[in-house]
Structures are given as structure tokens and as C-alpha cells.
Design an enzyme around this catalytic site. Structure first.
Site, short mmCIF file in Angstrom:
data_model
loop_
_atom_site.label_atom_id
_atom_site.label_comp_id
_atom_site.label_asym_id
_atom_site.label_seq_id
_atom_site.Cartn_x
_atom_site.Cartn_y
_atom_site.Cartn_z
N CYS A 1 0.84 -1.20 0.00
CA CYS A 1 0.00 0.00 0.00
C CYS A 1 0.88 1.25 0.00
CB CYS A 1 -0.92 0.01 1.22
SG CYS A 1 -1.76 1.59 1.48
N SER B 1 -3.10 9.12 6.09
CA SER B 1 -1.64 9.02 6.00
C SER B 1 -0.96 10.38 6.19
CB SER B 1 -1.23 8.41 4.65
OG SER B 1 -1.75 9.17 3.57
#
Length: 351
Positions: free
Chosen positions: A170, A226
Site C-alpha cells: 500500500c 496518511s
């Protein structure tokens, strides 16, 4: 990219190493195991029961691939938990069990013997790597469950837990991972399935209802995006190799580069996921933006976006540049990365 593709990639990479380490019988067993792990699709309860019966009967604690190569070389003993052993029928499982036992019996071998054989063939570097995994010392690895870097850090002092994908591909997890590594912040890792690998744990969904990753808990506070995680790490650990510039002019350049990162991401996705126009407008749009990225890198003396040191800009760019190199070569026939010494229009990106 689906379950089968990623399983094949992981098992093939591991297989390359195993070929040089094992005799023909051991290799045959690996090929049998690989055949099971690459025939996966969607889970049903009856198939899960079959998988559980199979894993506990043959491949539980005695599986040397599990201990020697972690979750890269073999997934057999935890395929059921990962939601990956799905379309294998009870009859197929019985056949595989019988085949494997026949191979072992014919060669007077067992899994413990294979384990011993593999361990004797490990290099000193490999043995050191395996011994460092438990505490997360030495070089970074996707096999770590805790990362202390060296003996100066104590497990009780870890303030960060990162929830990231179990497959380690990812890009959003990767940029957080890079930030932690560059700042050398000790952290723990919890591995969560991406959706193509099966259902996510209920405990994780309670914390992150959308199921998206990464998630991080820093000093007891949960961060669900993130970029938020990266800036929180910078704020909470300002003395650990700062990645965000403080000088006003450098901060302005960083902001401009981060806008460029979003621009190249968009042009990449448009071209990758669409049928281009007859005049190649999407292709040319991507190349034009990639040239801007190349120029941004060559305008500094250190090889990174802001100079000689890695910054948060590099952590934002790198995971997606990696995927652009791979995906555009495969799907569009457009080559960015070249072998060392070959000519390219993008030497800074390659470097």
C-alpha cells in the site's frame, strides 16, 4: 491488483531464494504449496473449515517456511485467517495432503529436517537478520512487528502503533513507514488485510469504520489519514530528524513541490485508467508533468527534492513514483526506470 497476483509475486520471489537452498524434494513441496496459495478467490464458511482442518493437520508449528521466511515465503499455516485459502475444496486439500506426505515419505524427510537443512545453509548475514527481527534491530523489513532500531530504545517506551497492510504494498502505508524510518521513531506494527485479501478484523473497523489504512495511534490519539499521521509524527517528535523545513523560503518550495506531487499523481491515474485520445493527450500530459518532476530534482545539488537530506516531500513522492515506473511499463509500455548506465530522459528520477 488482486489476491492471486500478489500471492504469485511473493511466492515467486521467495522461490528464487529457495531454489539455491533446497534439494529437489524440498523444491517440489514448495511448488505444491504454491499451487494452493495461488488458487484463491472468495471465502465461504465451509471452505474456511476445510482450510482450518488442513492447516492444523499438516502445517502448524512444524512449518519451517513460516519461521524462516515469515509472511513472505509461505502463507500456508495462516491462509485461513488471512482469507486467502478460499476456493480449495476438501477433496483438493486431501489430495494435496496425500501428495505432500508421499513426497516426504519417499525421501525419508519431514518438515523439521527441511527446517534444519535450510538453517544450515543460511549465511551469517541471514542469521543476523533473523535474530534481529524480534526486536526490530538493523535494516528495515516488512517482517517486523516492532521496530526499536537498536538497543538504545526500550519496548516500554514505544509511543506509536502503525496499522498497515499485511502485504506491504500500500503506497499510503509506505509513505508513513518511510517517515518513521527516516525519523527513527520506535514503533509497533499491526498488520491489517487489504480488502482483496479478505475481511478486516472487527476491532479495526471499530477504530476505523471506513476500513482504510494506514491508521496510527500516537500517544493514545488515533490518526486515520496518511498525511495526518506524517505531520503528527513531525509535531510529536520534532527532535527526531526533522523532515519538514523551517526556513520560510524552503517551506514555500516544499508546498509547491507537494502540489506537483498531486499533479503527477492525477496525470498518472488519468492515463493509466483511461483509453488515450488519438493525439496521445493523456500520455503527453503525464510526460510533461514527469519532466517537471525531473527538473525539480536536478535543480538541487543533493539528489533529493529539497537538497542533500530526505524531507517529507521525498516521502510523499517516492511510493507513487515507484508504482508509476512499474504500472506504466506494464500497461502502457512506457519506460521510466532503466538499468544502471543506460541512457534515459529521467536520470534524476532514476537516481
Amino acid at each position: 491488483v488482486g489476491t492471486v497476483y500478489n500471492t504469485i509475486v511473493a511466492e515467486t520471489i521467495a522461490g528464487i531464494t529457495l531454489i539455491s537452498m533446497m534439494n529437489f524434494c524440498s523444491l517440489a513441496i514448495v511448488l505444491v504449496l504454491r499451487e494452493v496459495s495461488t488458487s484463491t478467490a472468495f471465502t465461504t464458511s465451509s471452505q474456511n473449515r476445510s482450510a482450518r482442518m488442513f492447516s492444523t493437520s499438516l502445517f502448524e508449528s512444524a512449518n519451517p517456511f513460516q519461521s524462516l521466511f515469515g509472511n513472505v515465503a509461505s502463507k500456508i499455516s495462516d491462509l485461513q485467517q488471512e482469507g486467502m485459502m478460499n476456493t480449495v475444496s476438501q477433496n483438493q486439500l486431501s489430495q494435496l495432503t496425500s501428495q505432500t506426505q508421499t513426497i516426504l515419505a519417499a525421501e525419508n524427510m519431514n518438515l523439521n529436517l527441511i527446517r534444519s537443512s535450510l538453517e544450515t545453509k543460511q549465511t551469517a548475514e541471514e542469521r543476523k537478520f533473523r535474530s534481529n527481527l524480534q526486536k526490530g534491530y538493523g535494516a528495515a523489513s516488512p517482517l517486523h512487528k516492532i521496530r526499536l532500531f537498536d538497543e538504545s530504545n526500550n519496548e516500554d517506551d514505544v509511543r506509536v502503533t502503525l496499522y498497515r497492510d499485511s502485504a506491504s504494498w500500500c503506497p499510503y502505508c509506505q509513505k508513513v513507514w518511510m517517515t518513521l524510518e527516516e525519523k527513527r521513531i520506535p514503533y509497533k506494527i499491526e498488520k491489517i488485510n487489504m480488502r482483496c485479501y479478505g475481511d478486516k478484523p472487527a476491532s479495526f473497523l471499530r477504530m476505523q469504520p471506513s476500513g482504510s489504512i494506514p491508521v496510527a495511534i500516537i500517544d493514545g490519539v488515533t490518526y486515520n489519514q496518511s498525511n495526518d499521521i506524517m505531520y503528527a509524527l513531525e509535531e510529536k517528535f520534532p527532535d527526531s530528524n526533522p523532515l519538514v523545513p523551517t526556513a520560510a523560503d524552503v517551506r514555500m518550495r516544499a508546498q509547491s513541490l507537494l502540489r506537483l506531487e498531486r499533479q503527477i499523481f492525477s496525470s498518472w491515474m488519468y492515463w493509466l485508467t483511461s483509453r488515450d485520445t488519438s493525439d496521445g493527450r493523456l500520455r503527453e500530459g503525464f510526460i510533461s508533468t514527469l519532466i517537471e518532476v525531473e527538473n525539480a530534482l536536478t535543480s538541487t545539488s543533493g539528489g533529493f527534492f529539497l537538497g542533500e537530506q530526505v524531507s517529507i516531500v521525498d516521502a510523499m513522492f517516492a511510493p507513487f513514483l515507484e508504482r508509476m515506473c512499474a504500472s506504466l511499463l506494464y500497461f502502457k509500455g512506457f519506460q521510466i526506470r532503466v538499468a544502471n548506465g543506460e541512457k534515459t530522459n529521467f536520470p534524476a528520477v532514476n537516481r
